[in-house]
Write an enzyme that holds these catalytic residues in place. Structure first.
Site, PDB file in Angstrom:
ATOM      1  N   ARG A  75      -8.447  -0.546   4.784  1.00 30.07           N
ATOM      2  CA  ARG A  75      -7.586   0.456   4.141  1.00 30.07           C
ATOM      3  C   ARG A  75      -6.220  -0.124   3.831  1.00 30.07           C
ATOM      4  NH1 ARG A  75      -6.996   5.854   7.152  1.00 30.07           N
ATOM      5  NH2 ARG A  75      -5.601   5.986   5.375  1.00 30.07           N
ATOM      6  N   CYS A 134      -4.589  12.467  12.353  1.00 33.74           N
ATOM      7  CA  CYS A 134      -5.345  11.206  12.384  1.00 33.74           C
ATOM      8  C   CYS A 134      -5.161  10.639  13.793  1.00 33.74           C
ATOM      9  CB  CYS A 134      -4.828  10.236  11.331  1.00 33.74           C
ATOM     10  SG  CYS A 134      -3.230   9.552  11.758  1.00 33.74           S
ATOM     11  N   LYS A 139       0.851  -1.202   0.000  1.00 35.48           N
ATOM     12  CA  LYS A 139       0.000   0.000   0.000  1.00 35.48           C
ATOM     13  C   LYS A 139       0.879   1.241   0.000  1.00 35.48           C
ATOM     14  CE  LYS A 139      -1.668   1.510   4.054  1.00 35.48           C
ATOM     15  NZ  LYS A 139      -1.334   2.887   4.440  1.00 35.48           N
ATOM     16  N   ASN A 140       1.902   1.256   0.837  1.00 33.23           N
ATOM     17  CA  ASN A 140       2.704   2.469   1.004  1.00 33.23           C
ATOM     18  C   ASN A 140       3.724   2.695  -0.105  1.00 33.23           C
ATOM     19  OD1 ASN A 140       1.175   2.960   3.197  1.00 33.23           O
ATOM     20  ND2 ASN A 140       2.736   2.446   4.710  1.00 33.23           N
ATOM     21  N   ARG A 155       0.388  14.575  12.552  1.00 32.30           N
ATOM     22  CA  ARG A 155       0.807  14.322  11.159  1.00 32.30           C
ATOM     23  C   ARG A 155       1.026  15.627  10.376  1.00 32.30           C
ATOM     24  NH1 ARG A 155      -0.754   9.055   9.934  1.00 32.30           N
ATOM     25  NH2 ARG A 155       0.852   9.065   8.337  1.00 32.30           N
ATOM     26  N   ASP A 199       5.039   0.642  11.803  1.00 35.30           N
ATOM     27  CA  ASP A 199       3.805  -0.004  11.321  1.00 35.30           C
ATOM     28  C   ASP A 199       3.675  -1.452  11.773  1.00 35.30           C
ATOM     29  OD1 ASP A 199       3.727   1.732   8.110  1.00 35.30           O
ATOM     30  OD2 ASP A 199       3.257   2.360  10.146  1.00 35.30           O
TER      31      ASP A 199
HETATM   32  C1  EPZ Z   1       4.407   6.928   6.020  1.00 34.38           C
HETATM   33  O1  EPZ Z   1       3.661   7.986   6.608  1.00 34.38           O
HETATM   34  C2  EPZ Z   1       3.470   5.732   5.982  1.00 34.38           C
HETATM   35  N1  EPZ Z   1       2.307   6.043   5.161  1.00 34.38           N
HETATM   36  C3  EPZ Z   1       3.031   5.389   7.405  1.00 34.38           C
HETATM   37  O2  EPZ Z   1       2.221   4.221   7.332  1.00 34.38           O
HETATM   38  C4  EPZ Z   1       4.274   5.067   8.229  1.00 34.38           C
HETATM   39  O3  EPZ Z   1       3.895   4.797   9.557  1.00 34.38           O
HETATM   40  C5  EPZ Z   1       5.233   6.270   8.205  1.00 34.38           C
HETATM   41  O4  EPZ Z   1       5.554   6.598   6.829  1.00 34.38           O
HETATM   42  C6  EPZ Z   1       6.529   6.008   8.945  1.00 34.38           C
HETATM   43  O5  EPZ Z   1       7.167   4.903   8.374  1.00 34.38           O
HETATM   44  C7  EPZ Z   1       2.437   6.004   3.811  1.00 34.38           C
HETATM   45  O6  EPZ Z   1       3.501   5.730   3.278  1.00 34.38           O
HETATM   46  C8  EPZ Z   1       1.199   6.310   3.018  1.00 34.38           C
HETATM   47  P1  EPZ Z   1       6.574  10.294   8.022  1.00 34.38           P
HETATM   48  P2  EPZ Z   1       4.261   9.501   6.583  1.00 34.38           P
HETATM   49  O7  EPZ Z   1       6.476  11.537   7.237  1.00 34.38           O
HETATM   50  O8  EPZ Z   1       5.003   9.711   5.335  1.00 34.38           O
HETATM   51  C9  EPZ Z   1       6.619  13.637  11.343  1.00 34.38           C
HETATM   52  C10 EPZ Z   1       0.346   2.888   7.753  1.00 34.38           C
HETATM   53  O9  EPZ Z   1      -0.095   2.368   8.781  1.00 34.38           O
HETATM   54  N2  EPZ Z   1       6.484  14.585  10.219  1.00 34.38           N
HETATM   55  O10 EPZ Z   1       7.739   9.391   7.810  1.00 34.38           O
HETATM   56  O11 EPZ Z   1       3.146  10.427   6.900  1.00 34.38           O
HETATM   57  C11 EPZ Z   1       5.392  12.737  11.504  1.00 34.38           C
HETATM   58  O12 EPZ Z   1       4.396  13.386  12.273  1.00 34.38           O
HETATM   59  C12 EPZ Z   1       0.861   4.315   7.770  1.00 34.38           C
HETATM   60  O13 EPZ Z   1       0.415   2.305   6.628  1.00 34.38           O
HETATM   61  C13 EPZ Z   1       6.668  15.941  10.483  1.00 34.38           C
HETATM   62  O14 EPZ Z   1       6.908  16.348  11.612  1.00 34.38           O
HETATM   63  O15 EPZ Z   1       5.241   9.442   7.820  1.00 34.38           O
HETATM   64  C14 EPZ Z   1       5.980  11.536  12.201  1.00 34.38           C
HETATM   65  O16 EPZ Z   1       6.086  11.831  13.576  1.00 34.38           O
HETATM   66  C15 EPZ Z   1       0.692   4.946   9.147  1.00 34.38           C
HETATM   67  N3  EPZ Z   1       6.557  16.816   9.437  1.00 34.38           N
HETATM   68  C16 EPZ Z   1       7.372  11.424  11.593  1.00 34.38           C
HETATM   69  O17 EPZ Z   1       7.659  12.702  11.039  1.00 34.38           O
HETATM   70  C17 EPZ Z   1       6.304  16.404   8.159  1.00 34.38           C
HETATM   71  O18 EPZ Z   1       6.234  17.247   7.250  1.00 34.38           O
HETATM   72  C18 EPZ Z   1       7.481  10.401  10.473  1.00 34.38           C
HETATM   73  O19 EPZ Z   1       6.439  10.667   9.565  1.00 34.38           O
HETATM   74  C19 EPZ Z   1       6.134  15.018   7.920  1.00 34.38           C
HETATM   75  C20 EPZ Z   1       6.238  14.130   8.963  1.00 34.38           C
END
Ligand code: EPZ
Length: 430
Positions: A407, A125, A22-23, A130, A315
């Site tokens: 999802r 969420c 999915k990701n 996020r 995850d």
């Molecule tokens: C991706 O989310 C995945 N989703 C998530 O999977 C996964 O948990 C996550 O990466 C971490 O591996 C998809 O790929 C669609 P991040 P993403 O940006 O990209 C903070 C699932 O269950 N952050 O790596 O949103 C954020 O809040 C989902 O399949 C900022 O502060 O994750 C988090 O604490 C859940 N500012 C950390 O960084 C930003 O601009 C990592 O988030 C972006 C993120």
């Protein structure tokens, strides 16, 4: 709203076909906006999130065409061609983005191709606020002018994006993906430092190269992109879903069974296989993927900390915790990525688990067994951790709000039932 009823029972035995990730599929869908050519993706998982993003792409003017002769085995997903010959609308509206946060991944491609994009802020969420500040700051480094107004990101680059250096203060998968896609069409060289190294990011980069992008350092934390004038058509098979594979590996381990995960890659699950080896679970390569079973009668508690890849995946944290609830001894689970990713804890506790949370760390003390209960899913991975717990709990567990599960997991109950689980979906209507 559907729910899933699972009765604790014996060991799961058999094999499960692992779907496309999915990701990986979500950023790959967004990548179709970067070219007026056709992007054909195969092994797409049949998931609600993919449907939601496809709806958004259609809104932008993309033609979405499932392969007519798509006789691909149901278990290995679909083949669909996405053609953004002309982008007719550069707005990603709130009603679609709020359903699926990863829709924000259209921002970089729209900006790179059309020099303008109006994308709803995705909002938070269950697992955290996020934010997308790293996406926005990164795009500003490539010359984008960005304003936030009335809940929307208004981005423009009248003369097109220009190459720049982006150094992320902490790893972000989505921000890395947005910047990687934007940089492909920026003028000049871009360098993305402290980039995410997840296999899904690598899969996106591999597809972009097939489309004509010039990218170096794929899979490292420093990616260099030489911008090109345009990208072309390509075909790409979505990489196997390591999170689905890890989830089913833990379902096998918790029940004391043995499952072969077809199409899965052990090289994408290093941190999990290491933790599970310490706990008493062995992975064995097979011609079709790998099989998982206990290497000793009783599992023992193991500490984990979630970290960006190649560390232990956030995850898989909830699923691992479910596995540890009946292991011998204690397991300290530290969640370093999201600020609120322990919502499965109170639900597991209702099933008899002994878990104490202190800030970002949960101390799990193994108990003799769990008892079935009515439990509630709050996010995708918390949901599946409750199913895993239900597989070994005595009696019946009903997991409500399974739309979360749909999802991210394709036909979860069918795949588990085929391995002997006593599990079925109860539709809300009956
Ligand atoms: C991706 O989310 C995945 N989703 C998530 O999977 C996964 O948990 C996550 O990466 C971490 O591996 C998809 O790929 C669609 P991040 P993403 O940006 O990209 C903070 C699932 O269950 N952050 O790596 O949103 C954020 O809040 C989902 O399949 C900022 O502060 O994750 C988090 O604490 C859940 N500012 C950390 O960084 C930003 O601009 C990592 O988030 C972006 C993120």
């Amino acid at each position: 709203m559907d729910s899933i009823r699972v009765r604790g029972g014996g060991p799961l035995m058999g094999s499960i076909e692992i779907s496309g990730a999915k990701n990986a599929a979500l950023p790959l869908l967004a990548a179709c906006l970067l070219t007026d050519g056709s992007l054909t993706l195969s092994r797409l998982p049949r998931l609600a999130d993919i449907q939601t993003l496809s709806k958004l792409l259609i809104q932008h003017g993309v033609e979405v065409k499932p392969a007519a002769s798509d006789d691909g085995d149901e278990a290995v997903g679909g083949t669909v061609t996405y053609t953004a010959a002309k982008i007719t609308d550069t707005t990603a509206p709130y009603e679609l983005v709020r359903q699926m946060r990863a829709s924000v991944l259209v921002l970089g491609p729209l900006l790179a191709r059309e020099h303008v994009a109006t994308v709803s802020l995705p909002g938070g969420c269950a697992i955290g606020t996020r934010p997308v500040d790293l996406h926005l700051k990164g795009l500003q480094q490539l010359g984008a002018q960005i304003e936030i107004e009335a809940g929307y990101i208004h981005a423009k680059a009248p003369k097109g994006l220009k190459g720049g250096r982006v150094t992320f203060p902490h790893v972000s998968v989505g921000a890395t993906e947005n910047l990687l896609m934007a940089a492909c069409l920026a003028k000049g060289e871009s360098v993305i430092e402290n980039a995410a190294r997840e296999p899904e990011v690598i899969d996106l980069a591999d597809c972009l190269v097939r489309m004509g992008a010039r990218i170096e350092g794929i899979g490292s934390n420093a990616i260099t992109v030489q911008g090109v004038d345009r990208l072309g058509p390509a075909e790409h098979e979505v990489v196997a879903d390591r999170i689905e594979a890890g989830t089913f590996a833990m379902a096998a381990a918790v029940t004391g069974g043995e499952i072969e995960l077809i199409g899965a890659r052990t090289d994408h699950l290093g941190a999990l296989t290491e933790a599970l080896a310490f706990s008493g679970v062995q992975f064995k390569r097979t011609p079709r993927g790998f099989s998982v079973k206990r290497s000793q009668t009783e599992l023992v508690g193991v500490d984990i900390k979630t970290e960006p890849y190649p560390g232990f995946p956030t995850d898989l944290q909830a699923q691992f915790m479910a596995l540890m609830t009946t292991a011998k001894g204690a397991s300290m689970v530290t969640e370093n990525i999201f600020e609120n990713r322990f919502m499965h804890v109170p639900e597991l506790a209702r099933m008899g688990a002994d878990i104490n949370v202190h800030g970002g760390t949960a101390m799990v003390r193994g108990v003799e067994g769990l008892n079935g209960a009515e439990v509630m899913a709050t996010d995708l991975r918390a949901s599946v951790s409750l199913v895993i717990a239900g597989l070994i709990a005595s009696g019946e567990t009903t997991v409500n709000r399974v739309y979360h599960l749909d999802r991210g997991y394709e036909r979860l109950e069918e795949k588990l039932a085929a391995c002997g689980a006593d599990i079925k979906r109860i539709s809300a209507k009956n």
